[in-house]
Design a protein around this motif. Structure first.
Motif, PDB file in Angstrom:
ATOM      1  N   TYR A   1       0.828  -1.207   0.000  1.00 31.04           N
ATOM      2  CA  TYR A   1       0.000   0.000   0.000  1.00 31.04           C
ATOM      3  C   TYR A   1       0.860   1.254   0.000  1.00 31.04           C
ATOM      4  CZ  TYR A   1      -4.521  -2.260   0.418  1.00 31.04           C
ATOM      5  OH  TYR A   1      -5.646  -2.979   0.148  1.00 31.04           O
ATOM      6  N   HIS A   2       1.927   1.209   0.768  1.00 28.89           N
ATOM      7  CA  HIS A   2       2.841   2.351   0.846  1.00 28.89           C
ATOM      8  C   HIS A   2       3.390   2.697  -0.548  1.00 28.89           C
ATOM      9  CE1 HIS A   2       6.162   4.631   2.987  1.00 28.89           C
ATOM     10  NE2 HIS A   2       6.695   4.469   1.782  1.00 28.89           N
ATOM     11  N   GLU A   3       3.886   1.682  -1.233  1.00 30.92           N
ATOM     12  CA  GLU A   3       4.494   1.949  -2.548  1.00 30.92           C
ATOM     13  C   GLU A   3       3.447   2.394  -3.563  1.00 30.92           C
ATOM     14  OE1 GLU A   3       7.544   2.286  -2.626  1.00 30.92           O
ATOM     15  OE2 GLU A   3       8.034   1.224  -0.771  1.00 30.92           O
ATOM     16  N   ILE A   4       2.292   1.773  -3.535  1.00 29.00           N
ATOM     17  CA  ILE A   4       1.247   2.193  -4.473  1.00 29.00           C
ATOM     18  C   ILE A   4       0.790   3.612  -4.145  1.00 29.00           C
ATOM     19  CG2 ILE A   4      -1.103   1.721  -5.321  1.00 29.00           C
ATOM     20  CD1 ILE A   4       1.050  -0.169  -6.392  1.00 29.00           C
ATOM     21  N   GLY A   5       0.846   3.965  -2.866  1.00 28.57           N
ATOM     22  CA  GLY A   5       0.552   5.357  -2.476  1.00 28.57           C
ATOM     23  C   GLY A   5       1.467   6.324  -3.218  1.00 28.57           C
ATOM     24  N   HIS A   6       2.799   6.038  -3.191  1.00 26.64           N
ATOM     25  CA  HIS A   6       3.751   6.887  -3.918  1.00 26.64           C
ATOM     26  C   HIS A   6       3.401   6.939  -5.401  1.00 26.64           C
ATOM     27  CE1 HIS A   6       6.623   7.546  -0.743  1.00 26.64           C
ATOM     28  NE2 HIS A   6       6.971   6.276  -0.618  1.00 26.64           N
ATOM     29  N   ALA A   7       3.191   5.759  -5.978  1.00 28.31           N
ATOM     30  CA  ALA A   7       2.990   5.682  -7.430  1.00 28.31           C
ATOM     31  C   ALA A   7       1.719   6.430  -7.843  1.00 28.31           C
ATOM     32  CB  ALA A   7       2.920   4.228  -7.866  1.00 28.31           C
TER      33      ALA A   7
ATOM     34  N   ASN B   1      12.702   7.471   5.412  1.00 24.48           N
ATOM     35  CA  ASN B   1      13.434   8.080   4.299  1.00 24.48           C
ATOM     36  C   ASN B   1      12.608   9.131   3.584  1.00 24.48           C
ATOM     37  OD1 ASN B   1      15.908   6.962   4.401  1.00 24.48           O
ATOM     38  ND2 ASN B   1      15.396   5.216   3.083  1.00 24.48           N
ATOM     39  N   ASP B   2      11.329   8.780   3.381  1.00 22.08           N
ATOM     40  CA  ASP B   2      10.431   9.711   2.699  1.00 22.08           C
ATOM     41  C   ASP B   2      10.332  11.012   3.477  1.00 22.08           C
ATOM     42  OD1 ASP B   2       9.923   7.652   0.959  1.00 22.08           O
ATOM     43  OD2 ASP B   2       8.139   6.965   2.040  1.00 22.08           O
ATOM     44  N   ILE B   3      10.206  10.866   4.791  1.00 24.36           N
ATOM     45  CA  ILE B   3      10.041  12.057   5.627  1.00 24.36           C
ATOM     46  C   ILE B   3      11.278  12.929   5.554  1.00 24.36           C
ATOM     47  CG2 ILE B   3       9.837  12.819   8.024  1.00 24.36           C
ATOM     48  CD1 ILE B   3       8.028  10.324   8.449  1.00 24.36           C
TER      49      ILE B   3
HETATM   50 ZN    ZN Z   1       8.214   5.425   0.763  1.00 21.48          ZN
END
Ligand code: ZN
Ligand code: ADP
Ligand code: MG
Length: 631
Positions: A445-451, A522-524
Motif C-alpha cells: 500500500y505504501h508503494e502504491i501510495g507513492h505511485a 526516508n520519505d520524511i
Molecule cells: Zn516510501
C-alpha cells in the motif's frame, strides 16, 4: 629493514665495547687487594703513597721492593703473581698501583704516619667530563640514532620514498608516467570541460603560437565536480592527448608526519616537471593540502608549509616553459583563496553530473568493454538513472555483466542492465528476508501510495517499476520512476508535487490501515529537506520571500546546508517548513482517499505479484474510466 636491525645491533655493541674500554682505562690496570692485604703491605713497608678517595684507597707500592722479592712473601701468593705478570707486561720502572675498598678505619691516619707513607685525599675533577659524555651524551646520541633508524624504516614501509638522507628527494619519479593511455575518447559527455582542456593541450604542443602574440597561458586549471564524474579520468586524458610526461600525485601524498617533507616534495615535483617539460603536473584531491589556512580549528603546520610551497612554486615558474598544473577536487569551497588567484589555478573547469545525453554516451563508452546484446536499450537505462555519475554508470555496466554470467548468458541483456540499475540504486535483493503477510501488505500500500500520487498529480508520468522485494540498502520496496525529460530547474509547483509524492507512502498506510510505520523515515527526511530548501534557499515562501536563510557548505558532497540567521528566524523557518509539510501531507491523504478503490485494487495486485512493471500499473490505473479527477 634487516640492515636497519643490523645497524642497531652494531650500535649497541659499539656502545658496550666503549664502556668496557673506558672502564678498564679508568681503573688504570689496577689490582684490587683486600683491606687486610693492604694492612699487611703497609706493615711490610712496601707502600709508598696512599691516595684517599671517597670510596677507595689507591695505593702506590715501591717498585724495587716487589721486583726483587727474593723470599716467599707473607702476603698472599696470588697477588704477587698478578704483580709479576703486570711487571712483565708493563715497563720496569712503572710504579705498581693497587686499590682497596675504604673501610671506616679511625686508625688509618696514625698507621700511615707510623709507616711514613705519603698520603693525600684525591680531588675528584677528572672524571666529570668523562661522566657527562658517557652517562649523558652517549645515551642521547644513541637514542637519536635509533630514532633516525626508525624513521628511515618507516619511510621505507610507506613506499620507499625519501629516507634519512634524501627526505622528499625525487619522489616524483614514482608518479611519472610517460603515457597514460587515456584519450578524450574515453571520457564521454563533459564537452565543455574537454573544450577547455583542449586549449591546454594545444598550448603544450605549440607554445609559440601563444607567446608570439603575447598571450599568457593559464598556469593551472582546477577540475571541480562531484565524486565519480571523471575528473581524474579527464586529467589523464589531457596527458594522453598532449602526449607529454604526466606527474600525478594525490594531495594526501604530500601530507606526512614530518613537517617539511611535503614542502620539499612540492619543490622536487616542480623541479622534475620543468626538467621534463613539456609536462603536466596533476594534483588529485588537492583539498588535502589546499584547505583554507584561516581555519583556526585545525591548524596544521605541515599542510600549511606544503601549501605555501605550492603557492610559491606556482608563482615562481615560468609558464612559457611548458608545464601545466591540473588540480582536481570535490570540495572547492574549502580551498584557500590564494590557490584560486590569477596566476595559479586561474581556470576552473566544472565537471558536473552527466545529463541524459551524457549518460547515454558514458554507457556506450563502457558498453564497448563488454559483450552487449543488440537488444540492450542503453537510452532507457540512461533515462531511469538521473543523478548517476560516470563512475556509477561504469559500475552498472560491470554489475550487468556479472549478472549475465550468473544467469549463464553469453552477452549482457537488457534484463541484466535493469537489475544492475537496481543493485546500484537500492542494493541487492534480500531473498532470505521473510516479511509477515501484514508487513508485506503495508509495504504494498505504501508503494502504491507513492505511485498513485505521482501519476495523478503529473497526469500520467510513467512509472518504470514497483516492487516490494526488499533490497540490501534498506528499502523495503520502491517505485522506480522514469522522467521523460531532463530537468535543470524545478518550479514551486513541481517541488510541492514531489513532497506530496514522498509523503503519499505514509498517507496510504494511514488511509488504509490507520497505522504509522517506520518504513516512511526516508520519505520524511527527503520531504523535509525539500520543504526546507524551498523556504531557506529558493525564496518560495510567503513569509520570508527572497530572503536567503541557508547556504550549502559543500555542494558536491553531502550538500548539507548551514543556517545563517538568528535563532528566532531559525525557529520561524522551522514552523514555515512544518506548515508546508502538513499541507502536503493533507493533500496526499485527500488524494488517496479520493482514489481509495484504486489504491486497494493495485496494492492487492502488487501484494500477490511482488513486482509489477510501469505498464501493468498504468493498465490497472486506467481501467474502469472515468474516475474522479482529484486535483
Ligand atoms: Zn516510501
Ligand atoms: P573523479 O575523479 O571525478 O572522482 P574518476 O575520474 O576517478 O572520477 O572516475 C571514476 C571512473 O568512472 C572512471 O575510471 C571511469 O571508468 C568512470 N567515468 C567517470 N566519468 C566518466 C565519463 N565522463 N566517461 C567515461 N567514464 C567515466
Ligand atoms: Mg578522482
Amino acid at each position: 629493514m634487516p640492515s636497519g636491525i643490523m645497524m642497531a645491533a652494531i650500535a649497541v655493541s659499539v656502545v658496550i665495547l666503549l664502556n668496557m674500554v673506558i672502564g678498564a682505562m679508568s681503573r688504570n690496570n689496577m689490582v684490587r687487594v683486600t683491606y687486610d692485604e693492604f694492612v699487611a703491605l703497609l706493615a711490610e713497608g712496601k707502600v709508598q703513597e696512599v691516595e684517599v678517595m671517597p670510596d677507595r684507597l689507591v695505593i702506590t707500592l715501591f717498585p724495587e721492593e716487589l721486583a726483587y722479592e727474593p723470599e716467599p712473601t707473607p702476603a698472599p701468593a696470588n697477588i704477587f703473581e698478578v704483580f709479576t705478570q703486570q711487571r712483565n707486561q708493563g715497563s720496569a720502572n712503572q710504579p705498581l698501583v693497587v686499590y682497596t675498598g675504604r673501610m671506616p678505619d679511625p686508625e688509618l691516619r696514625a698507621m700511615l704516619d707510623y709507616h711514613g707513607v705519603t698520603y693525600s685525599a684525591a680531588i675528584i675533577t677528572t672524571n666529570w667530563l668523562q661522566m657527562v659524555f658517557f652517562q649523558l651524551m652517549l645515551p642521547i646520541l644513541f637514542i637519536l640514532f635509533l630514532f633516525m633508524l626508525l624513521r628511515r624504516m618507516m619511510s621505507g614501509m610507506m613506499g620507499g620514498r625519501g629516507g634519512i638522507m634524501g627526505i622528499g628527494q625525487s619522489n616524483a619519479k614514482v608518479y611519472m608516467e610517460k603515457k597514460t593511455g587515456v584519450t578524450f575518447e574515453d571520457v564521454a559527455g563533459q564537452e565543455e570541460a574537454k573544450e577547455s582542456l583542449t586549449e591546454i593541450v594545444d598550448f603544450l604542443h605549440n607554445p609559440e603560437k601563444y607567446t608570439d602574440i603575447g598571450a599568457i597561458q593559464p598556469k593551472g586549471a582546477l577540475l571541480v565536480g562531484p565524486p565519480g564524474t571523471g575528473k581524474t579520468l579527464l586529467a589523464k586524458a589531457v596527458a594522453g592527448e598532449a602526449n607529454v610526461v604526466f606527474f600525478s600525485l594525490s594531495g594526501s601524498d604530500f601530507v606526512e608526519m614530518f613537517v617539511g617533507v611535503g614542502a620539499s616534495r612540492v619543490r622536487d615535483l616542480f623541479k622534475q616537471a620543468s626538467q621534463h617539460s613539456p609536462s603536466i603536473i596533476f594534483i588529485d584531491e588537492i583539498d588535502a593540502i589546499g584547505k583554507s589556512r584561516d581555519n583556526q580549528m585545525s591548524s596544521n603546520d605541515e599542510r600549511e608549509q606544503t601549501l605555501n610551497q605550492l603557492l610559491a612554486e606556482m608563482d615562481g615558474f615560468d609558464s612559457s616553459k611548458g608545464v601545466v598544473i591540473l588540480g582536481a577536487t570535490n570540495r572547492p569551497e574549502t580551498l584557500d583563496k590564494a590557490l584560486l588567484r590569477p596566476g595559479r589555478f586561474d581556470r576552473r573547469i566544472n565537471v558536473e553530473l552527466p545529463d541524459l545525453k551524457g549518460r547515454i554516451d558514458i554507457l556506450h563508452v563502457h558498453a564497448k568493454k563488454v559483450k552487449m546484446s543488440s537488444t540492450a536499450d542503453l537510452k532507457r537505462i540512461a533515462a531511469i538513472t538521473p543523478g548517476a555519475a560516470g563512475a556509477d554508470l561504469a559500475n552498472m555496466i560491470n554489475e550487468a555483466a556479472l549478472h549475465a554470467v550468473r544467469m549463464n548468458r553469453k552477452e549482457v541483456a537488457q534484463e541484466d542492465l535493469m537489475e544492475a540499475v537496481e543493485v546500484v540504486i537500492a542494493g541487492k535483493e534480500k531473498k532470505d528476508r521473510i516479511m509477515s503477510e501484514k508487513e508485506k501488505r503495508i509495504v504494498a500500500y505504501h508503494e502504491i501510495g507513492h505511485a498513485l500520487a505521482r501519476v495523478i498529480q503529473k497526469d500520467g508520468k510513467p512509472v518504470e517499476k514497483i516492487t516490494i522485494i526488499p533490497r540490501t540498502k534498506g528499502a523495503l520496496g520502491y517505485v522506480l520512476s522514469a522522467p521523460e525529460e531532463e530537468k535543470f530547474m524545478h518550479s514551486k509547483d513541481e517541488m510541492l508535487m514531489e513532497i506530496v509524492t514522498a509523503l503519499a507512502g505514509r498517507a496510504a498506510e494511514e488511509v488504509q490501515f490507520n497505522t504509522q510505520t517506520t518504513g516512511a523515515s526516508n520519505d520524511i527526511e527527503k520531504a523535509t529537506r525539500m520543504a526546507r530548501s524551498m523556504v531557506s534557499m529558493y525564496g518560495m515562501s510567503e513569509k520570508f520571500g527572497m530572503m536567503g536563510l541557508e547556504s550549502i557548505q559543500n555542494r558536491y558532497l553531502d550538500g548539507r546546508a548551514v543556517l545563517q540567521v538568528s535563532d528566532q528566524t531559525g525557529a520561524e523557518l522551522d514552523s514555515e517548513v512544518k506548515k508546508i509539510l502538513q499541507e502536503c501531507y493533507q493533500k496526499a491523504v485527500d488524494l488517496l482517499k479520493q482514489h481509495d478503490a484504486k489504491l486497494r485494487e493495485i496494492a492487492e495486485y502488487l501484494f500477490t505479484k511482488e513486482t509489477i512493471t510501469g505498464d501493468e500499473f498504468m493498465e490497472l490505473f486506467e481501467r474502469e474510466l472515468p474516475w474522479p479527477t482529484g486535483i
